[in-house]
Write a protein that holds these residues in place. Structure first.
Motif, mmCIF file in Angstrom:
data_model
loop_
_atom_site.group_PDB
_atom_site.id
_atom_site.type_symbol
_atom_site.label_atom_id
_atom_site.label_comp_id
_atom_site.label_asym_id
_atom_site.label_seq_id
_atom_site.Cartn_x
_atom_site.Cartn_y
_atom_site.Cartn_z
ATOM 1 N N GLY A 355 0.817 -1.209 0.000
ATOM 2 C CA GLY A 355 0.000 0.000 0.000
ATOM 3 C C GLY A 355 0.849 1.256 0.000
ATOM 4 N N TYR A 356 1.900 1.266 0.799
ATOM 5 C CA TYR A 356 2.779 2.441 0.869
ATOM 6 C C TYR A 356 3.528 2.630 -0.448
ATOM 7 C CZ TYR A 356 6.529 5.589 2.332
ATOM 8 O OH TYR A 356 7.400 6.642 2.425
ATOM 9 N N ASP A 357 4.050 1.541 -1.003
ATOM 10 C CA ASP A 357 4.771 1.649 -2.273
ATOM 11 C C ASP A 357 3.868 2.158 -3.389
ATOM 12 O OD1 ASP A 357 6.961 0.757 -0.945
ATOM 13 O OD2 ASP A 357 7.148 -1.154 -1.995
ATOM 14 N N ALA A 358 2.619 1.701 -3.404
ATOM 15 C CA ALA A 358 1.674 2.191 -4.406
ATOM 16 C C ALA A 358 1.397 3.684 -4.197
ATOM 17 C CB ALA A 358 0.371 1.400 -4.336
ATOM 18 N N TYR A 359 1.303 4.077 -2.937
ATOM 19 C CA TYR A 359 1.042 5.491 -2.605
ATOM 20 C C TYR A 359 2.152 6.397 -3.121
ATOM 21 C CZ TYR A 359 0.611 9.639 0.415
ATOM 22 O OH TYR A 359 0.515 10.920 0.896
ATOM 23 N N ILE A 360 3.414 6.060 -2.822
ATOM 24 C CA ILE A 360 4.498 6.947 -3.260
ATOM 25 C C ILE A 360 4.736 6.819 -4.771
ATOM 26 C CG2 ILE A 360 5.585 7.010 -1.007
ATOM 27 C CD1 ILE A 360 7.663 5.071 -1.965
ATOM 28 N N THR A 361 4.344 5.683 -5.359
ATOM 29 C CA THR A 361 4.400 5.579 -6.824
ATOM 30 C C THR A 361 3.467 6.612 -7.451
ATOM 31 O OG1 THR A 361 4.978 3.227 -6.805
ATOM 32 C CG2 THR A 361 3.953 4.066 -8.793
ATOM 33 N N GLY A 362 2.266 6.735 -6.870
ATOM 34 C CA GLY A 362 1.340 7.762 -7.368
ATOM 35 C C GLY A 362 1.885 9.163 -7.199
#
Length: 613
Positions: A355-362
């Motif tokens: 979830g965190y990796d997806a967040y900072i990817t965005g």
């Protein structure tokens, strides 16, 4: 908000609402696979072709990586949300349809086998007495004014099938039939006297319950389907493996390189033909499948590795990229979380939590997209996910650690670099990297990419020295050197031989089938050869010199190498016609979804993902 099995159903409407309102989606499945860890050098090669890398990723596992990051596997089994691929969902729906056809409104079956016949079953002689006794009991129930229900003794699944079949035909109205379980998990049938209104009410309850059970079984696949059906941009970082797993787990198995016989047991001949066709167009079929599911994908690692970002971003790993994009000339977006949805704090890193990796990817995508707006006149502060400015980065997935093919192109042929400076070397298993450096010490700077224990690619800094090295190795006994073009040509020849064996074996299967013989001989005929280059390890290693063997060198003329992977047979085209129709339909959808951007003309005039790296 953390969504798990216990709160998935109650929060699904919020997920659907978020999908409806989103401009784009950022995903991360934490499927690092072979991109990280000690086995990377053994499993990847700097000169992999896109097809070879795809095959390696299919075989990879993320288990070790997840374990090293403290992933809670117990949580998966206790709180994980169920899901089904489309074929499993289709089979489950057919089971429910079969139930309805057998009950004819009288009630519900507890279970129907996927292989159950859809035609009425003839009552065997040894079961006729049992059925007659059941009918007598029901007649007594209908004539009784006191009793409203009748509990039959527990019986076998086949007997219950016969009961439902008989009652639906003999008593279309007036009774309701239901299967229940005892405390000992024994199944039995309950028959109730009902009027027509009560029967319809119970029937509606049954249908609602079945639909709920079906939705529960489909589970998280409903979220993936909603994202795919939205047609919106899906973003990831180094996302090839994430896309492969998503397609495989929620839609259909990835195309197989070789036939997988267990998948074909129900329809052996048709299944074999389909499997052989997939073997010919493995990577291309994956591209078509992916384009159908996700018409617009963007990989932020590729984006950061391409102009105009390449010169100002030194490290494209997700954590370092997120830090760099907070500095000039970039402007990080301001994020406000909705009420009840606590936000991640980038100050306290939670890397390798999906979830965190997806967040900072965005966040990284927004920063880079907005930076592109600074090149416009007048500059544009905000660039949307539907802008033409970012179209050059669509549907190109980053290829990790491939020297001269930076991405997998989902919309067409992949890049085909010349690689005329690359040599393929086979040698004894005892050799190490230092032995290869010693062997090529006279050729200046070289790069070594191991293939396995006895072979590697060696790239020279000067292509004109390639033929000198090849000519010199003709006199060697312990090693062999060939050009990359020769290596590819031999691989294509081996593929052609394997395919020829496949086609001949298929003809043999057809002949045997026509002779009404079994499938066992068919399986024995579908074998594949194992061709590999070998080298003798007895001779002494030698040092290559650009001047050795020059007098005896000959110019070799290499003709065009045909690619049998591109030759599709009629049977293949026939078997995959439905899939191709779906792919074409999705491509039409993609064109319709293509928005009007903020720049007139082709976006390639400003930014372009290069054909060479």
């Amino acid at each position: 908000m953390e969504i798990i099995r216990s709160n998935f159903k109650s929060n699904l409407h919020k997920v659907y609402q978020a999908i409806e309102e989103a401009d784009f989606f950022a995903i991360d499945g934490e499927f690092s696979g072979i991109s990280d860890g000690p086995s990377v050098t053994a499993l990847t090669n700097g000169f992999d072709t896109p097809e070879e890398r795809y095959q390696k990723l299919k075989k990879s596992s993320s288990i070790d990586f997840l374990a090293s990051q403290g992933f809670d596997f117990n949580k998966v089994f206790c709180n994980g949300i169920p899901y089904l691929i489309q074929e499993e969902e289709r089979q489950l729906r057919e089971q429910y349809d079969e139930k309805r056809s057998q009950t004819n409104g009288a009630g519900t079956l507890a279970y129907v086998s996927p292989n159950a016949s859809k035609h009425p079953v003839t009552i065997p002689e040894d079961q006729k007495k049992f059925i007659d006794q059941v009918v007598e009991k029901i007649e007594d129930l209908l004539q009784s004014e006191e009793n409203k229900n009748l509990d039959l003794e527990p019986c076998t699944g086949f007997q219950r099938k016969l009961i439902y079949q008989t009652l639906s035909r003999k008593y279309p109205k007036g009774i309701h039939v239901e299967t229940l379980e005892t405390e000992k998990k024994e199944r039995y049938i309950v028959i109730s006297k009902v009027d027509e209104e009560e029967r319809k009410r119970r029937e509606q309850q049954r249908l609602a319950k079945e639909q709920e059970e079906l939705n529960d079984a489909v589970g998280f696949s409903r979220v993936i389907h909603a994202i795919a059906n939205s047609g919106k941009l899906v973003i990831g970082h180094n996302m090839l493996l994430d896309v492969m797993h998503t397609v495989h787990q929620f839609y259909c198995p990835l195309p197989a390189l070789f036939p997988v016989f267990p998948r074909c047991h129900a329809f052996p001949y048709e299944g074999l033909r389909l499997a052989f066709c997939l073997a010919q167009g493995d990577l291309n079929e994956f591209k078509e499948m992916t384009s159908c599911v996700f018409p617009r994908l963007l990989d932020t690692k590729l984006m950061a590795s391409t102009q105009p970002f390449k010169d100002i971003i030194n490290n494209t790993s997700l954590a370092e990229l997120e830090k760099r994009l907070k500095e000039t000339p970039f402007s990080p977006p301001k994020v406000e979380s909705a009420e009840g949805f606590p936000s991640y704090d980038t100050a306290s890193e939670q890397l390798h939590e999906a979830g965190y990796d997806a967040y900072i990817t965005g966040l990284c995508f927004i920063s880079m997209a907005n930076y592109l707006g600074s090149f416009l006149s007048p500059p544009k502060i905000h660039v949307s996910a539907r802008s033409k400015l970012i179209e050059p980065f669509f549907n190109k997935l980053f290829l990790m650690r491939v020297m001269d093919i930076p991405y997998l192109n989902l919309e067409g042929p992949d890049l085909q670099p010349k690689r005329d400076h690359v040599l393929h070397v086979t040698f004894p298993k005892e050799w190490k990297t230092s032995d290869l450096y010693q062997l090529f010490s006279a050729f200046g700077n070289i790069q070594i990419s191991w293939i396995d224990d006895t072979s590697a690619f060696v790239s020279l800094s000067q292509p004109e020295q390639v033929q000198i090295a090849v000519n010199t190795s003709r006199y060697a006994e312990s090693y062999r050197i060939q050009t990359y073009a020769e290596y590819v040509g031999k691989k294509q020849e081996e593929k052609h031989i394997k395919r020829k064996w496949t086609e001949d074996s298929w003809k043999e299967v057809e002949r045997k089938r026509l002779n009404t013989q079994g499938l066992s001989y068919t399986l024995q005929n579908h074998c594949y050869g194992n061709h590999s280059l070998t080298a003798t390890s007895t001779a002494v290693k030698r040092n290559l010199s650009p001047f050795q063997g020059e007098g005896g060198s000959e110019d070799s003329v290499l003709g065009e190498i045909s690619d049998p992977e591109q030759e599709q047979s009629d049977s293949c085209a026939e078997s995959l016609s439905e899939g191709r129709k779906k792919a074409k339909k999705c491509k039409r959808m993609k064109k319709e979804l293509s928005p009007a951007g903020s720049v007139s003309g082709s976006p390639a005039n400003l930014f372009e993902v290069p054909d060479t790296w």
